[in-house]
Design an enzyme around this catalytic site. Structure first.
Site, PDB file in Angstrom:
ATOM      1  N   ASP A   1      27.306 -31.278 -33.824  1.00 41.06           N
ATOM      2  CA  ASP A   1      26.404 -30.951 -33.688  1.00 41.06           C
ATOM      3  C   ASP A   1      25.289 -31.655 -33.029  1.00 41.06           C
ATOM      4  OD1 ASP A   1      24.452 -28.587 -32.337  1.00 41.06           O
ATOM      5  OD2 ASP A   1      23.468 -28.582 -34.538  1.00 41.06           O
ATOM      6  N   SER A   2      24.166 -31.210 -32.218  1.00 45.59           N
ATOM      7  CA  SER A   2      23.162 -32.534 -31.596  1.00 45.59           C
ATOM      8  C   SER A   2      21.868 -32.840 -33.074  1.00 45.59           C
ATOM      9  CB  SER A   2      22.355 -32.380 -30.134  1.00 45.59           C
ATOM     10  OG  SER A   2      21.930 -30.488 -30.415  1.00 45.59           O
TER      11      SER A   2
ATOM     12  N   GLY B   1      21.763 -28.976 -24.622  1.00 51.25           N
ATOM     13  CA  GLY B   1      21.883 -28.218 -23.749  1.00 51.25           C
ATOM     14  C   GLY B   1      21.861 -28.381 -21.788  1.00 51.25           C
TER      15      GLY B   1
ATOM     16  N   CYS C   1      28.248 -25.504 -32.330  1.00 55.07           N
ATOM     17  CA  CYS C   1      27.345 -26.414 -31.635  1.00 55.07           C
ATOM     18  C   CYS C   1      27.766 -24.789 -30.013  1.00 55.07           C
ATOM     19  CB  CYS C   1      27.134 -27.571 -31.144  1.00 55.07           C
ATOM     20  SG  CYS C   1      26.461 -27.952 -29.436  1.00 55.07           S
ATOM     21  N   ASN C   2      26.896 -24.491 -29.560  1.00 56.51           N
ATOM     22  CA  ASN C   2      27.075 -23.392 -28.846  1.00 56.51           C
ATOM     23  C   ASN C   2      27.682 -24.002 -27.197  1.00 56.51           C
ATOM     24  OD1 ASN C   2      27.419 -20.827 -29.007  1.00 56.51           O
ATOM     25  ND2 ASN C   2      25.673 -21.718 -30.411  1.00 56.51           N
TER      26      ASN C   2
ATOM     27  N   GLU D   1      15.131 -28.238 -34.169  1.00 52.83           N
ATOM     28  CA  GLU D   1      15.050 -29.807 -34.599  1.00 52.83           C
ATOM     29  C   GLU D   1      14.054 -30.678 -34.959  1.00 52.83           C
ATOM     30  OE1 GLU D   1      17.998 -30.899 -34.855  1.00 52.83           O
ATOM     31  OE2 GLU D   1      17.616 -32.516 -35.035  1.00 52.83           O
TER      32      GLU D   1
ATOM     33  N   CYS E   1      23.266 -20.300 -29.604  1.00 49.20           N
ATOM     34  CA  CYS E   1      23.006 -21.358 -30.406  1.00 49.20           C
ATOM     35  C   CYS E   1      22.571 -21.253 -31.140  1.00 49.20           C
ATOM     36  CB  CYS E   1      21.015 -21.741 -29.779  1.00 49.20           C
ATOM     37  SG  CYS E   1      20.994 -23.527 -29.880  1.00 49.20           S
ATOM     38  N   THR E   2      23.288 -22.800 -32.118  1.00 44.11           N
ATOM     39  CA  THR E   2      23.270 -22.668 -33.849  1.00 44.11           C
ATOM     40  C   THR E   2      21.257 -23.066 -34.396  1.00 44.11           C
ATOM     41  OG1 THR E   2      23.729 -25.061 -33.464  1.00 44.11           O
ATOM     42  CG2 THR E   2      25.706 -23.180 -33.296  1.00 44.11           C
ATOM     43  N   HIS E   3      20.546 -23.469 -33.103  1.00 45.54           N
ATOM     44  CA  HIS E   3      19.062 -24.027 -33.877  1.00 45.54           C
ATOM     45  C   HIS E   3      18.779 -22.030 -34.324  1.00 45.54           C
ATOM     46  CE1 HIS E   3      20.092 -27.677 -32.664  1.00 45.54           C
ATOM     47  NE2 HIS E   3      19.221 -28.315 -33.644  1.00 45.54           N
TER      48      HIS E   3
HETATM   49  N1  DGL Z   1      22.753 -26.490 -30.884  1.00 45.69           N
HETATM   50  C1  DGL Z   1      23.225 -26.343 -30.115  1.00 45.69           C
HETATM   51  C2  DGL Z   1      23.929 -25.067 -29.598  1.00 45.69           C
HETATM   52  O1  DGL Z   1      24.745 -24.097 -30.012  1.00 45.69           O
HETATM   53  C3  DGL Z   1      22.421 -27.639 -29.497  1.00 45.69           C
HETATM   54  C4  DGL Z   1      21.458 -27.721 -28.721  1.00 45.69           C
HETATM   55  C5  DGL Z   1      21.091 -29.160 -27.770  1.00 45.69           C
HETATM   56  O2  DGL Z   1      21.240 -30.009 -28.210  1.00 45.69           O
HETATM   57  O3  DGL Z   1      20.111 -28.763 -26.645  1.00 45.69           O
HETATM   58  O4  DGL Z   1      23.939 -25.162 -28.289  1.00 45.69           O
END
Ligand code: DGL
Length: 255
Positions: A7-8, A40, A70-71, A147, A179-181
């Site tokens: 992930d990021s 993103g 991460c999506n 984040e 989004c996993t966040h």
């Molecule tokens: N957590 C990530 C996702 O599922 C990335 C979010 C990001 O870095 O913009 O898309």
């Protein structure tokens, strides 16, 4: 068996925790490419270069498969092949949303990249047919909230409310967290959305898949980060609720 995660930042912890719950014996290597956060807004070619470099790095550490936690990257790699199996989230998230909806009206929130790719729309219609109504909304301010560890308080509430506002009049009964966040903001989504809306997180079905596909190991977890170790450990501790130790690495990518 060793499984890598990418992930990021700390968002993928929502996937890691599910896999940990469902397949505790697997050995896990978590790579947070915080040097390139956020994913993103990045063009597809940059995301692909990140995934390619992450596969090489995690393979060098013994990973035999990669879960894209991460999506934004999952939406870019669909249909591509890599030296090890790469499991993305999109199809599983769409499946879970289709089985959760009663009215057929689904909201999707995700980063700009994931929404722009149209991946969730395609999968939701492929699985649910043409009668499914999908309202996709890019919510680029949400991953940075998580984040930076600002997951509660008035300011966070205001930001989440403004990002969800295009969905409030849509009469959806499912909100797909693309989004996993985002699962780390569930308490705010609950406060803002009508009671009947089900929050769907792709992590649970992906964790079941990982459990069914892969076995064995000692249940170890290692963390690698491309940006500040200190910041990652601090936010990681806050989000996971447990202390973590990370090692700094470089993916040698220059955008
Ligand atoms: N957590 C990530 C996702 O599922 C990335 C979010 C990001 O870095 O913009 O898309």
């Amino acid at each position: 068996m060793r499984i890598g995660f990418l992930d990021s930042g700390v968002g993928g912890f929502s996937v890691l925790s599910e896999v940990q719950r469902k397949a505790p014996e697997l050995d896990k290597l978590y790579l947070a490419d915080t040097a390139h956060f956020p994913f993103g807004p990045r063009p597809g070619e940059e995301i692909l270069a990140i995934v390619g470099a992450a596969v090489r790095f995690l393979q060098s550490k013994g990973a035999e498969a990669l879960v894209l936690a991460c999506n934004s990257s999952s939406s870019v790699v669909e249909g591509l092949s890599f030296p090890i199996p790469v499991i993305g989230l999109i199809e599983h998230g769409a499946k879970a949303a289709i089985s959760a909806t009663r009215s057929g009206r689904i909201g999707v929130i995700a980063t700009e990249g994931t929404i722009r790719s149209g991946s969730y729309d395609r999968w939701l219609h492929r699985l649910g047919g043409p009668s499914i109504y999908v309202k996709s909304v890019a919510t680029p301010l949400l991953a940075p909230l998580v984040e930076s560890g600002r997951t509660s308080g008035r300011a966070a509430f205001g930001i989440v409310l403004s990002q969800l506002s295009p969905l409030l009049e849509e009469d959806i009964d499912v909100l797909l967290l693309g989004c996993t966040h985002y699962p780390f903001l569930n308490h705010l989504f609950r406060e803002i959305l009508p009671e009947g809306v089900t929050l769907v997180d792709p992590a649970s079905s992906v964790a079941e898949l990982a459990r069914d596909l892969y076995q064995g190991g000692e249940g170890s977890i290692e963390f690698y980060v491309t940006g500040s170790v200190k910041v990652f450990e601090k936010i990681g501790r806050k989000v996971l609720g447990a202390p973590i130790r990370a090692q700094r690495i470089s993916l040698n990518l220059h955008f």
